[in-house]
Enzyme design. Structure first.
Site, PDB file in Angstrom:
ATOM      1  N   HIS A  11       0.816  -1.223   0.000  1.00  0.00           N
ATOM      2  CA  HIS A  11       0.000   0.000   0.000  1.00  0.00           C
ATOM      3  C   HIS A  11       0.847   1.270   0.000  1.00  0.00           C
ATOM      4  CE1 HIS A  11       0.497  -0.100   4.410  1.00  0.00           C
ATOM      5  NE2 HIS A  11       0.141   1.161   4.409  1.00  0.00           N
ATOM      6  N   LYS A  57       0.488   5.603  -1.864  1.00  0.00           N
ATOM      7  CA  LYS A  57       0.482   6.883  -1.134  1.00  0.00           C
ATOM      8  C   LYS A  57       0.826   8.018  -2.094  1.00  0.00           C
ATOM      9  CE  LYS A  57       1.645   4.969   3.398  1.00  0.00           C
ATOM     10  NZ  LYS A  57       0.584   5.315   4.317  1.00  0.00           N
ATOM     11  N   GLU A  71       6.636   4.645  13.724  1.00  0.00           N
ATOM     12  CA  GLU A  71       5.225   4.594  14.148  1.00  0.00           C
ATOM     13  C   GLU A  71       5.152   4.737  15.664  1.00  0.00           C
ATOM     14  OE1 GLU A  71       2.717   1.670  11.696  1.00  0.00           O
ATOM     15  OE2 GLU A  71       4.596   0.608  12.025  1.00  0.00           O
ATOM     16  N   HIS A  80       7.693  -2.312   2.244  1.00  0.00           N
ATOM     17  CA  HIS A  80       7.532  -0.855   2.185  1.00  0.00           C
ATOM     18  C   HIS A  80       8.876  -0.114   2.023  1.00  0.00           C
ATOM     19  CE1 HIS A  80       3.541  -1.871   3.313  1.00  0.00           C
ATOM     20  NE2 HIS A  80       3.680  -1.820   4.614  1.00  0.00           N
TER      21      HIS A  80
END
Ligand code: BG6
Length: 491
Positions: free
Chosen positions: A177, A181, A215, A239
């Site tokens: 994903h 972005k 994160e 990623h």
């Protein structure tokens, strides 16, 4: 791409799970609201849940409606009306659900049919076999595979073979994903639609690159998955390596389905292997212990609330990883790429920092090298730090100042979520932003020796308190060559 949305059937295996509820259904609702779904498009959730359509719609109404802007109940009701649920068994024991699904899809063979596997990778092969056995795989079918694809090269090869036995490579969409972005796609535009960067985008002018995905969240309730994944498999293999590829790749000759992926795979194949004793020098792993997040006391990884108690795997798994990578080609020889990701960091921040070299000969004291920062989240933007003269008479005083582009200020309107973009790409048959088989395998080929070395030691990751910037060794990793991490999240 056609302007009028074509009817499609989107079949989501794992359709009542966390990913579906938090990401896929909200993304589909937004697409529906923006008129990008045909009135006939259906979303069929598959799970072992024993729900009927009404139960599933009720669940989505209760769990999803609050997380999306529902300004018009009619649109929300129309969206709910698209949703169906089928209970299936992928062990091959009970064909009832498959027969029901075949009944629903029968007569719609001409439609785009997408099987979205939002489920653990070991289910990918069995699912494809059962779907094929039930006669559901048409030439217009596509299958979407969620990451992580396997847990090492061997399992990725096996899964790719199993899925490849049923679907052609052109029908397989491996999702990451991060590629959906906005800022990530903007990186391609920044590099390849602006002429000024290309002449300095190389080892002559660039000192090093940092890629950080930090994160603040921990892993409560995810032990079952996370104990067997860890930061390297969960974040770096996909990623962070994808981001590295986009920074390091050569300019593709076209913006089409294969050209960009061809260039990315060359980067992965050029990564210098980190093996044996080098693993100690070039990699760091950590695990968070109790600390603070956003001013609130939080438990360490081993004490996170979960249905299962910690095991030996829990003690060994890393929630933080940092690596010094090198791309061995003419453009990048000698330029370190520092990758870093962690849970329970002091801030949430994903960014790529390109640190330029200093001027060849300085005539002003106090100048510092230029730095380009691409902020993926939050506050998406691009910032170039340049040296400027501070106003005033007397001695020339220098100051690094930012030239900035904030996407929120420059572009008004809603920024679509990554899944929204990627789901629309699958529905319209555009695989450019999905990973090809050779890319995933090349990434595992580089990751595997690091995992092997970590696992063969039987040692545990270095502890770091929740809310700190990771283990001390991560600072030494960059500090050995006189560099420091850019703590953009603190700016
Ligand atoms: C997922 C990982 O792929 O990405 C999660 O499995 C992680 O562990 C998430 O939290 C981060 O995504 P984002 O878009 O919030 O940066």
């Amino acid at each position: 791409m056609s302007e009028t949305p074509q009817p499609a059937d989107l079949i989501v295996f794992g359709g009542t799970g966390d990913l579906s509820m938090r990401k896929l259904l909200p993304a589909l609702y937004h697409s529906d609201r923006d008129g990008r779904l045909s009135p006939e498009t259906r979303v069929i959730a598959m799970s072992r849940g024993g729900l009927d359509d009404a139960d599933f719609r009720g669940k989505v109404d209760a769990e999803v409606r609050g997380s999306v802007p529902v300004d018009d109940l009619g649109t929300w009701q129309r969206f709910l009306g698209r949703l169906h649920h089928v209970t299936v068994d992928i062990s091959g024991q009970d064909p009832t659900g498959w027969a029901r699904l075949a009944g629903m899809l029968g007569g719609h063979e001409h439609r785009d049919r997408v099987f979205y596997l939002a489920s653990p990778p070991m289910t990918f092969g069995p699912f494809c076999r059962e779907a094929h056995r039930a006669g559901l795989v048409t030439p217009a079918s596509r299958v979407v595979l969620e990451k992580p694809l396997g847990r090492d090269l061997a399992s990725a090869l096996r899964i790719n073979d199993e899925v490849g036995a049923i679907f052609d490579e052109r029908q397989i969409y491996r999702i990451d994903h991060y590629l959906g972005k906005e800022t990530v796609q903007n990186l391609l535009v920044l590099r390849f639609a602006n002429a000024f960067l290309e002449p300095i985008w190389n080892s002559l002018w660039i000192d090093h690159v940092q890629i950080t995905v930090a994160e603040t969240v921990g892993t409560p309730g995810r032990r079952g998955y996370y104990d067997h994944a860890g930061a390297l498999r969960d974040m770096v293999q996909n990623h962070l390596l994808q981001l590295l590829c986009l920074v390091a790749m050569e300019p593709p000759s076209r913006n089409d389905r294969e050209s960009i992926r061809d260039e990315k795979v060359k980067v992965l194949q050029s990564l210098r292997a980190v093996t044996g004793g080098e693993v100690d020098r070039f990699t760091v792993r950590g695990q968070y212990t109790a600390g603070e997040s956003g001013g609130v006391a939080v438990p360490g990884y081993l004490d996170e609330p979960d249905n299962t108690a910690p095991t030996e795997d829990s003690h060994r798994v890393e929630t933080f990883a940092a690596i010094r990578a090198e791309v061995k080609n003419w453009r990048w020889a000698g330029v370190p790429f520092y990758l870093r990701t962690g849970k329970r960091m002091p801030y949430r921040c994903s960014e790529i920092v390109v640190q330029f070299k200093d001027v060849p000969h300085s005539i002003f004291p106090g100048s510092t090298p230029n730095r380009l920062v691409l902020r993926l989240q939050p506050s998406e933007g691009i910032q170039l730090n340049i040296m400027a003269k501070e106003p005033g008479a007397g001695e020339v005083a220098l100051k690094p100042v930012p030239l900035g582009l904030s996407f929120a200020e420059t572009f008004t309107g809603r920024v679509p979520e990554a899944y929204e973009r990627l789901l629309m790409d699958v529905l319209t048959g555009n695989p450019t932003l999905f990973m090809r088989r050779d890319e995933v395998e090349a990434a595992w080929r580089w990751i595997d020796p690091i995992l092997d070395e970590w696992e063969s030691r039987g040692t545990v990751p270095e502890p770091y308190p929740a809310g700190s910037a990771g283990p001390a060794a991560a600072h030494e990793l960059v500090g050995r060559s006189g560099r420091v991490w850019h703590e953009g999240g603190l700016a």
